[in-house]
Design a protein around this motif. Structure first.
Motif, PDB file in Angstrom:
ATOM      1  N   ALA A   2     -27.317  -7.408  25.316  1.00 33.69           N
ATOM      2  CA  ALA A   2     -27.568  -7.910  26.831  1.00 33.69           C
ATOM      3  C   ALA A   2     -28.911  -8.167  27.168  1.00 33.69           C
ATOM      4  O   ALA A   2     -30.007  -7.756  26.370  1.00 33.69           O
ATOM      5  CB  ALA A   2     -27.228  -6.650  27.824  1.00 33.69           C
ATOM      6  N   THR A   3     -29.129  -9.372  27.917  1.00 33.51           N
ATOM      7  CA  THR A   3     -30.323  -9.729  28.399  1.00 33.51           C
ATOM      8  C   THR A   3     -30.284  -9.856  29.849  1.00 33.51           C
ATOM      9  O   THR A   3     -29.396 -10.264  30.761  1.00 33.51           O
ATOM     10  CB  THR A   3     -30.725 -11.168  28.109  1.00 33.51           C
ATOM     11  N   GLN A   4     -31.241  -8.855  30.522  1.00 33.23           N
ATOM     12  CA  GLN A   4     -31.397  -8.804  31.968  1.00 33.23           C
ATOM     13  C   GLN A   4     -30.017  -8.298  32.392  1.00 33.23           C
ATOM     14  O   GLN A   4     -29.548  -8.630  33.538  1.00 33.23           O
ATOM     15  CB  GLN A   4     -31.823 -10.071  32.548  1.00 33.23           C
ATOM     16  N   GLY A   5     -29.357  -7.205  31.870  1.00 32.80           N
ATOM     17  CA  GLY A   5     -28.106  -6.886  32.039  1.00 32.80           C
ATOM     18  C   GLY A   5     -26.786  -7.616  32.210  1.00 32.80           C
ATOM     19  O   GLY A   5     -25.811  -7.158  32.460  1.00 32.80           O
ATOM     20  N   VAL A   6     -26.855  -8.780  31.603  1.00 30.54           N
ATOM     21  CA  VAL A   6     -25.689  -9.898  31.642  1.00 30.54           C
ATOM     22  C   VAL A   6     -25.710  -9.971  30.059  1.00 30.54           C
ATOM     23  O   VAL A   6     -26.640 -10.268  29.129  1.00 30.54           O
ATOM     24  CB  VAL A   6     -26.111 -11.143  32.113  1.00 30.54           C
ATOM     25  N   SER A   7     -24.441  -9.882  29.617  1.00 26.67           N
ATOM     26  CA  SER A   7     -24.086  -9.810  28.007  1.00 26.67           C
ATOM     27  C   SER A   7     -24.055 -11.228  27.746  1.00 26.67           C
ATOM     28  O   SER A   7     -23.903 -12.101  28.495  1.00 26.67           O
ATOM     29  CB  SER A   7     -22.980  -9.183  27.706  1.00 26.67           C
ATOM     30  N   ARG A   8     -24.286 -11.601  26.189  1.00 28.27           N
ATOM     31  CA  ARG A   8     -24.161 -12.851  25.749  1.00 28.27           C
ATOM     32  C   ARG A   8     -22.840 -13.364  25.902  1.00 28.27           C
ATOM     33  O   ARG A   8     -22.587 -14.779  26.473  1.00 28.27           O
ATOM     34  CB  ARG A   8     -24.518 -12.852  24.302  1.00 28.27           C
ATOM     35  N   ARG A   9     -21.871 -12.819  25.983  1.00 30.98           N
ATOM     36  CA  ARG A   9     -20.484 -13.112  26.098  1.00 30.98           C
ATOM     37  C   ARG A   9     -20.217 -13.702  27.713  1.00 30.98           C
ATOM     38  O   ARG A   9     -19.568 -14.890  27.811  1.00 30.98           O
ATOM     39  CB  ARG A   9     -19.393 -12.054  25.767  1.00 30.98           C
ATOM     40  N   GLU A  10     -20.920 -12.744  28.625  1.00 33.35           N
ATOM     41  CA  GLU A  10     -20.637 -13.093  29.889  1.00 33.35           C
ATOM     42  C   GLU A  10     -21.542 -14.373  30.160  1.00 33.35           C
ATOM     43  O   GLU A  10     -21.171 -15.050  30.923  1.00 33.35           O
ATOM     44  CB  GLU A  10     -21.232 -11.947  30.821  1.00 33.35           C
ATOM     45  N   ARG A  13     -19.424 -17.256  29.274  1.00 35.43           N
ATOM     46  CA  ARG A  13     -18.424 -17.581  30.090  1.00 35.43           C
ATOM     47  C   ARG A  13     -18.980 -18.123  31.504  1.00 35.43           C
ATOM     48  O   ARG A  13     -18.155 -19.167  31.789  1.00 35.43           O
ATOM     49  CB  ARG A  13     -17.696 -16.129  30.492  1.00 35.43           C
ATOM     50  N   GLN A  14     -19.970 -18.049  32.109  1.00 36.58           N
ATOM     51  CA  GLN A  14     -20.600 -18.391  33.156  1.00 36.58           C
ATOM     52  C   GLN A  14     -20.821 -19.825  32.716  1.00 36.58           C
ATOM     53  O   GLN A  14     -20.653 -20.869  33.651  1.00 36.58           O
ATOM     54  CB  GLN A  14     -21.733 -17.692  33.694  1.00 36.58           C
ATOM     55  N   ALA A  15     -21.306 -20.139  31.712  1.00 37.57           N
ATOM     56  CA  ALA A  15     -21.769 -21.400  31.382  1.00 37.57           C
ATOM     57  C   ALA A  15     -20.470 -22.446  31.058  1.00 37.57           C
ATOM     58  O   ALA A  15     -20.473 -23.681  31.516  1.00 37.57           O
ATOM     59  CB  ALA A  15     -22.568 -21.709  29.935  1.00 37.57           C
ATOM     60  N   THR A  16     -19.386 -21.847  30.689  1.00 35.74           N
ATOM     61  CA  THR A  16     -18.071 -22.536  30.410  1.00 35.74           C
ATOM     62  C   THR A  16     -17.481 -22.706  31.780  1.00 35.74           C
ATOM     63  O   THR A  16     -17.028 -24.227  32.251  1.00 35.74           O
ATOM     64  CB  THR A  16     -17.222 -21.910  29.660  1.00 35.74           C
TER      65      THR A  16
END
Length: 242
Positions: A2-10, A13-16
């Protein structure tokens, strides 16, 4: 990881999700509202239709998400225009907000038409992201009317002068919207809004092209006529060229 509390997967997902909404917007601008379908967006992105359903439950969800984007963009534009003037100048702030709305509308005709000139799809819920975004847009103007009314009350009809049906409808609206303004103030504001909004919709939808190629002077005439109803002096420069 996780980076700054947001996982790479998330983050992926947000970018998509952002890409899906951007693709839907491009299809809207280039081909019109009917082109914005789940399958069309998926094809543009090299995805399958079923894969896109992992991000949006259906067409109504996609429409709502894109609508929220447009509402937010327009609201931010309006707020930036009005914040160029101090709170002690509510009249200039209001005029700047109106002009900012028109500039956004005529440079984003497809987006404006999608939000304001199309039937509302799906069930309306006051707690939905779409309706919350719409309420934020509404507040951008109502806040200025409230500030104006507090600073310099403008002429309004007596409550008993309003048609009972109008008064009842406005009381219901005020309660649902959480407004504390008197219904007679809301009536004057909405009367002005209907005129300005109606003219803008006709311009964006090319309904007056048979007679006018440039409707900015008509829009300014409308502002000039409405300003006295709100106790304002018409300011020809507030928000101009912003």
């Amino acid at each position: 990881m996780a980076t700054q509390g947001v996982s790479r997967r998330e983050r992926v997902r947000q970018a998509t999700l952002a890409e899906i909404r951007a693709t839907a917007r491009r299809l809207l601008i280039e081909q019109g509202p009917a082109a914005v379908t789940i399958n069309a967006v998926a094809r543009e992105m090299g995805m399958s239709g079923p894969a896109l359903y992992h991000y949006f439950a259906g067409h109504d969800d996609l429409v709502a998400a894109v609508t929220v984007d447009f509402y937010r963009e327009l609201t931010e534009t309006i707020r930036a225009a009005r914040e160029a003037y101090p709170r002690e100048e509510p009249g200039r702030r209001l005029l700047a907000a109106c002009r900012a709305m028109r500039r956004w509308a005529i440079t984003h005709r497809a987006e404006f038409g999608w939000v304001f000139a199309s039937p509302i799809r799906g069930e309306r819920r006051l707690d939905s992201p779409r309706d919350r975004a719409g309420q934020d847009f509404e507040r951008a103007f109502v806040e200025e009317i409230a500030q104006l009314w507090e600073a310099r009350p403008f002429p309004v009809p007596a409550p008993e002068e309003l048609d009972p049906s109008i008064r009842a409808q406005l009381e219901t609206y005020a309660q649902a919207a959480g407004l504390t303004l008197p219904v007679e103030v809301i009536h004057v504001f909405l009367s002005c809004w209907i005129r300005l909004y109606g003219l803008l919709c006709m311009e964006v939808l090319n309904q007056l092209d048979f007679a006018y190629s440039d409707l900015e002077p008509m829009f300014e005439d409308c502002l000039r006529e409405l300003a006295p109803r709100l106790g304002l002096d018409y300011d020809a420069e507030a928000g101009r060229g912003a």
